[in-house]
Design an enzyme around this catalytic site. Structure first.
Site, PDB file in Angstrom:
ATOM      1  N   GLU A 108       0.820  -1.217   0.000  1.00  0.00           N
ATOM      2  CA  GLU A 108       0.000   0.000   0.000  1.00  0.00           C
ATOM      3  C   GLU A 108       0.849   1.260   0.000  1.00  0.00           C
ATOM      4  O   GLU A 108       0.452   2.283  -0.577  1.00  0.00           O
ATOM      5  CB  GLU A 108      -0.956  -0.003   1.198  1.00  0.00           C
ATOM      6  CG  GLU A 108      -2.126  -0.953   1.067  1.00  0.00           C
ATOM      7  CD  GLU A 108      -1.731  -2.422   1.234  1.00  0.00           C
ATOM      8  OE1 GLU A 108      -2.423  -3.293   0.678  1.00  0.00           O
ATOM      9  OE2 GLU A 108      -0.711  -2.686   1.935  1.00  0.00           O
ATOM     10  N   GLN A 161      -7.253  -2.203  -1.504  1.00  0.00           N
ATOM     11  CA  GLN A 161      -8.215  -3.292  -1.643  1.00  0.00           C
ATOM     12  C   GLN A 161      -9.220  -3.385  -0.498  1.00  0.00           C
ATOM     13  O   GLN A 161     -10.375  -3.763  -0.705  1.00  0.00           O
ATOM     14  CB  GLN A 161      -7.448  -4.599  -1.793  1.00  0.00           C
ATOM     15  CG  GLN A 161      -8.211  -5.698  -2.464  1.00  0.00           C
ATOM     16  CD  GLN A 161      -7.267  -6.814  -2.897  1.00  0.00           C
ATOM     17  OE1 GLN A 161      -6.931  -7.693  -2.113  1.00  0.00           O
ATOM     18  NE2 GLN A 161      -6.829  -6.769  -4.142  1.00  0.00           N
ATOM     19  N   TYR A 203      -6.398  -2.336   5.082  1.00  0.00           N
ATOM     20  CA  TYR A 203      -5.074  -2.272   4.474  1.00  0.00           C
ATOM     21  C   TYR A 203      -4.556  -0.836   4.374  1.00  0.00           C
ATOM     22  O   TYR A 203      -3.347  -0.614   4.277  1.00  0.00           O
ATOM     23  CB  TYR A 203      -5.090  -2.883   3.073  1.00  0.00           C
ATOM     24  CG  TYR A 203      -5.442  -4.349   3.007  1.00  0.00           C
ATOM     25  CD1 TYR A 203      -5.634  -5.108   4.168  1.00  0.00           C
ATOM     26  CD2 TYR A 203      -5.604  -4.986   1.784  1.00  0.00           C
ATOM     27  CE1 TYR A 203      -5.960  -6.446   4.095  1.00  0.00           C
ATOM     28  CE2 TYR A 203      -5.926  -6.336   1.711  1.00  0.00           C
ATOM     29  CZ  TYR A 203      -6.109  -7.067   2.866  1.00  0.00           C
ATOM     30  OH  TYR A 203      -6.439  -8.388   2.798  1.00  0.00           O
ATOM     31  N   HIS A 230     -10.991  -7.820   6.326  1.00  0.00           N
ATOM     32  CA  HIS A 230     -11.876  -7.615   5.186  1.00  0.00           C
ATOM     33  C   HIS A 230     -13.164  -6.921   5.596  1.00  0.00           C
ATOM     34  O   HIS A 230     -13.965  -6.543   4.739  1.00  0.00           O
ATOM     35  CB  HIS A 230     -12.200  -8.959   4.524  1.00  0.00           C
ATOM     36  CG  HIS A 230     -10.977  -9.674   4.045  1.00  0.00           C
ATOM     37  ND1 HIS A 230     -10.411 -10.727   4.743  1.00  0.00           N
ATOM     38  CD2 HIS A 230     -10.192  -9.487   2.970  1.00  0.00           C
ATOM     39  CE1 HIS A 230      -9.341 -11.153   4.099  1.00  0.00           C
ATOM     40  NE2 HIS A 230      -9.175 -10.418   3.026  1.00  0.00           N
TER      41      HIS A 230
END
Length: 737
Positions: free
Chosen positions: A456, A478, A482, A527
């Site tokens: 990143e 993403q 992150y 996530h």
């Protein structure tokens, strides 16, 4: 005033030198070098100026007239690095690069006093200082292609890679660049900073790009003085810390002739091969880390004395004297006269006005021109260009999902602006983990849509370098979690550039982030992250959070326009769980789909930064929310309205800056406010919403319902800590009585 050991040593050693036979100044200063006597004299003047700036900085601080004392003493060899480059080569400089800055200023034809005054005004925090305007002491100047850097820990290396990348990419695309097509980006940093993860990211990215066979004209200059504040760098470590794929050049930075020759070779290598290189420049640190630093507390007297023996200013003086181009008396006289001049100039600069109000300080943080942004946001490519970009024009496709709306908006932007780049992990061939960028690679090619390495910091560095070069980067991170891996690239690099350059340098950026929780069948806190607190406290950035497809399209157009017009740094948070949502209430109702507005309606449907969206006309309760909370709140509001509890839902849409005006209007219409916040109770959005209501005089009842202060677990357990429709409905009933 008593002179320190560095000044005393210069006078003693230079005074004892023995002049050599006179040499033609057009000839090399000594056998085996390309440095001529005339050039050596010019660079000595630069080195002397840099040294005297350090003397002045310490005296100014003692008189409480200066505010910065990290100096360049011992690093004056970087004047030769500047001499090897062109004025148009973008430079991102180490904080000990005073001699480089003065040399670059002289190359541009400026008087010596101008460069000295630039730095002294910065030391005095004077409002007239030409780059930061008294906000910080930085080396920077738009006319010298010196991009100001405020970090001391190498956070500028990823951006430097981005600058080199963008120089070549702009040339390939035929897009106007801030730098010439054959320019070289130079990035200097210290040996201690070379150990930082951000530095390693920059070096690794440069090697990765080269390994992929792509051009990248970047020269990394490690100025190795062997110590970071009080911590020694092991001998030999800095040159070995470079990436093994990067060609390395070694030079004694205390020997002006040697660093001059090696720097020329290194720059020529980068310029001709269009590939990166690592210049390891051995230096010393004189006068301590800063004015308040007591070196003897952590270094032996012998260590300090050995560094003093390598003083680059003394060694350049020796070159001149032994070549018969100056006498000791001439050099000592020059030192004293220049010293008096710099100290007088410092006194003048210390008397100049400083920033005196918050408004003055904050003026360059986030310049906004809503009118110009609205005009640009309504501009589209020609009909022919749009027809080439789309198999079917999106306004003819029927109703779209949020993911499809973002995809079509990106394609429209790329058709209209050849400088728009879309990149990140998996965005090209795969089209993104959620298919949001699917088809863009095929339509616009790998020069504009490409996959990056999994880093990143590298992604954001490429974006920052591209933006300051004149392109419009639209990188993707993403997942929201992150982003925290590289937050300083937003906080310390992107958000500060306009502030510390008074808008002379900008890094337009629209960072897309797949965000929030509520993914079905896919979980875990990396996530399903619901924390954006780290973004919302960064001054000046725009944080957009669309919930519906039509808002996503309009708000993305606004962000792209704001980046181009205002140089805005925009973070576009896309709710993952709503990417492919189609229904609002019942399966098959299509209530979460929306048509794509044709260009003729873009002005009419424009969403300005800081404007909310209201649903319903209830007079009993206002539910304030955003993101996934919008759909949940609308569903809860319908059930409450059926029971004659009139609700309206306000979608904030913009989380920074908050739409305070719309918030207050919606709150006053009902007199009661419930904040439905999918972020956490601590550090969540609701805290700022409540503060805004109270600060602006709202006196009605306020309640909030949020997700728990927890990481998001895997599977159904996530429902126990995340905001739910039931939570919203129960809180609303309680508030309504």
């Amino acid at each position: 005033m008593v002179r320190d050991a560095v000044e005393t040593h210069f006078a003693e050693v230079v005074g004892a030198l023995t002049p050599g036979p006179p040499r033609d100044p057009a000839l090399p200063i000594r056998p085996g070098t390309t440095l001529t006597g005339a050039r050596c004299r010019e660079l000595f003047a630069v080195q002397l100026g840099s040294r005297l700036l350090d003397v002045a900085a310490r005296q100014m601080r003692e008189r409480d007239e200066g505010f910065y004392t990290i100096g360049s003493a011992g690093h004056e060899g970087n004047a030769a690095v500047a001499a090897a480059l062109r004025v148009t080569d973008p430079a991102l400089l180490h904080y000990r690069s005073g001699a480089f800055y003065l040399a670059r200023s002289a190359q541009a034809g400026r008087l010596a006093e101008e460069g000295l005054r630039d730095v002294l005004l910065g030391l005095a925090a004077a409002a007239e200082e030409p780059i930061a305007g008294g906000r910080h002491k930085v080396f920077g100047h738009p006319g010298l292609a010196v991009i100001p850097q405020t970090s001391t820990i190498a956070s500028h290396l990823p951006r430097a890679v981005g600058v080199g990348f963008a120089i070549e990419r702009a040339r390939t695309l035929g897009v106007t660049s801030a730098w010439p097509a054959d320019a070289v980006a130079v990035c200097s940093f210290g040996d201690a900073s070379a150990n930082h993860a951000t530095a390693l990211s920059g070096l690794n990215t440069a090697a990765y790009v080269t390994f992929r066979g792509l051009p990248l004209p970047v020269l990394f200059v490690c100025e190795d003085n062997g110590i970071g504040i009080s911590v020694k760098t092991p001998p030999g470590w800095a040159e070995r810390a470079r990436h093994p794929m990067l060609p390395s050049f070694e030079a004694d930075g205390c020997d002006l002739a040697e660093i001059h020759d090696v720097a020329l070779r290194a720059v020529e290598h980068v310029r001709t091969t269009r590939s990166p290189a690592f210049l390891h420049m051995r230096t010393v640190r004189l006068m301590g880390h800063a004015g308040s630093d007591v070196e003897i507390a952590y270094r032996t007297r012998k260590e300090i004395a050995l560094d003093l023996e390598r003083d680059p200013l003394v060694r350049t003086a020796r070159l001149l004297v032994e070549a018969g181009l100056a006498t000791p008396d001439e050099l000592l006289s020059r030192y004293e006269s220049d010293r008096d001049h710099v100290l007088k100039l410092a006194m003048e600069c210390a008397r100049r006005p400083r920033l005196a109000s918050a408004a003055e300080v904050m003026r360059p943080i986030a310049p906004r021109d809503p009118g110009r942004v609205a005009v640009r946001a309504a501009q589209a490519a020609s009909t022919e260009a749009r027809e080439r970009a789309f198999a079917t024009l999106p306004e003819l496709e029927g109703k779209l999902t949020l993911a499809q709306a973002v995809n079509r908006t990106l394609a429209d932007a790329m058709a209209a602006d050849p400088g728009v780049l879309v990149f990140g992990e998996d965005v090209a061939r795969k089209g993104g983990v959620y298919g949001v960028t699917r088809g863009l690679l095929r339509r616009f090619g790998a020069e504009r849509v490409f996959d990056t390495l999994l880093d990143e910091q590298a992604i954001l560095g490429l974006a920052l370098g591209s933006g300051v070069t004149g392109l419009l980067p639209v990188p993707e991170v993403q997942y929201l979690a992150y982003l925290h891996n590289a937050l300083d690239q937003i906080r310390g690099e992107a958000a500060t550039l306009q502030f510390f350059s008074q808008g002379a340098f900008r890094n337009p950026l629209v960072l897309r982030v797949a965000s929030y929780a509520y993914q079905k069948g896919f979980g875990g806190h990396f996530h399903n992250d619901n924390s954006i607190a780290a973004l919302r406290d960064i001054p000046g950035i725009v944080v957009a959070s669309p919930a519906r497809p039509d808002d996503a399209a309009a708000m993305l157009r606004t962000c792209l326009a704001a980046a181009r017009e205002d140089g805005s740094v925009c973070v576009f948070l896309e709710p993952i769980a709503l990417y492919h949502t189609r229904d609002l209430f019942d399966e098959g109702d299509g209530g979460w789909l929306a048509p794509y507005a044709p260009p003729a309606r873009w002005a009419e449907t424009h969403v300005p930064i800081g404007r909310a969206r209201s649903y319903g006309d209830g007079r009993d309760l206002t539910i304030v929310t955003f993101g996934n909370g919008v759909r949940m709140s609308l569903r809860a509001a319908v059930r409450l309205t059926a029971e004659e509890k009139g609700c309206r839902v306000l979608d904030l849409r913009w989380l920074s800056p908050l739409p305070v005006e719309d918030l207050m209007r919606a709150a006053e219409l009902t007199g009661r406010v419930l904040i439905a916040d999918e972020t956490r109770a601590g550090g969540g959005v609701s805290e700022s919403v409540m503060a805004a209501l109270l600060d602006n005089g709202f006196t009605g009842p306020i309640a909030r319902v949020t997700s728990r202060d927890s990481f998001v677990p895997l599977g159904p357990a996530a429902d126990t800590v995340l905001l739910s429709e039931t939570d919203i409905e129960q809180a609303a009933r309680k508030l309504l009585g």
